[in-house]
Design a protein around this motif. Sequence first.
Motif, PDB file in Angstrom:
ATOM      1  N   GLY A 178       0.804  -1.208   0.000  1.00  0.00           N
ATOM      2  CA  GLY A 178       0.000   0.000   0.000  1.00  0.00           C
ATOM      3  C   GLY A 178       0.838   1.259   0.000  1.00  0.00           C
ATOM      4  O   GLY A 178       2.046   1.225  -0.242  1.00  0.00           O
ATOM      5  N   ILE A 179       0.175   2.372   0.293  1.00  0.00           N
ATOM      6  CA  ILE A 179       0.799   3.691   0.262  1.00  0.00           C
ATOM      7  C   ILE A 179       0.619   4.329   1.629  1.00  0.00           C
ATOM      8  O   ILE A 179      -0.506   4.482   2.109  1.00  0.00           O
ATOM      9  CB  ILE A 179       0.146   4.560  -0.830  1.00  0.00           C
ATOM     10  CG1 ILE A 179       0.346   3.899  -2.192  1.00  0.00           C
ATOM     11  CG2 ILE A 179       0.709   5.976  -0.822  1.00  0.00           C
ATOM     12  CD1 ILE A 179      -0.544   4.436  -3.280  1.00  0.00           C
ATOM     13  N   GLY A 180       1.725   4.703   2.254  1.00  0.00           N
ATOM     14  CA  GLY A 180       1.702   5.352   3.557  1.00  0.00           C
ATOM     15  C   GLY A 180       1.847   6.854   3.406  1.00  0.00           C
ATOM     16  O   GLY A 180       2.796   7.332   2.786  1.00  0.00           O
ATOM     17  N   MET A 181       0.898   7.596   3.947  1.00  0.00           N
ATOM     18  CA  MET A 181       0.916   9.056   3.873  1.00  0.00           C
ATOM     19  C   MET A 181       1.035   9.634   5.280  1.00  0.00           C
ATOM     20  O   MET A 181       0.559   9.039   6.245  1.00  0.00           O
ATOM     21  CB  MET A 181      -0.375   9.557   3.234  1.00  0.00           C
ATOM     22  CG  MET A 181      -0.581   9.078   1.838  1.00  0.00           C
ATOM     23  SD  MET A 181      -2.126   9.721   1.171  1.00  0.00           S
ATOM     24  CE  MET A 181      -1.982   9.128  -0.497  1.00  0.00           C
ATOM     25  N   GLY A 182       1.664  10.789   5.357  1.00  0.00           N
ATOM     26  CA  GLY A 182       1.774  11.445   6.644  1.00  0.00           C
ATOM     27  C   GLY A 182       2.556  12.737   6.545  1.00  0.00           C
ATOM     28  O   GLY A 182       2.859  13.217   5.458  1.00  0.00           O
TER      29      GLY A 182
END
Length: 122
Positions: free
Chosen positions: A37-41
């Motif tokens: 997946g894609i981790g955003m922050g």
Amino acid sequence: MFDHLSLGVSDLPASEAFFLQALAPLGVAVAMQGPFGIGMGRHGKPSLWLVPATVPPAPLHLAFAAETRAQVDAFYAAALAAGGRDNGAPGLRPHYHPNYYGAFVIGPDGHNLEAVCHRPED
């Protein structure tokens, strides 16, 4: 309390584009990505993971912290421009508390996304 949260999405590339545009005014960017997946922050730390859903995801309510009311306004405009649906224009919600300033948008999978600032207006 939470270190990070995973959110199932039906179309990962479309959700990535939507969330990046909608959350950019809050300083959120891609922090990490891979086959999972894609981790955003913020500041390079993935706090929200977008992961492919194997079944249609149940809609959730996610509230994102904003430093200023202007960021709430910018989130709302960016989320609508990215294809989100209005679920509550920016404004005070005094039934929560006197300085609760929030905006609500429905995202691609029906999730109710909010940006909220708890500070009084400058």
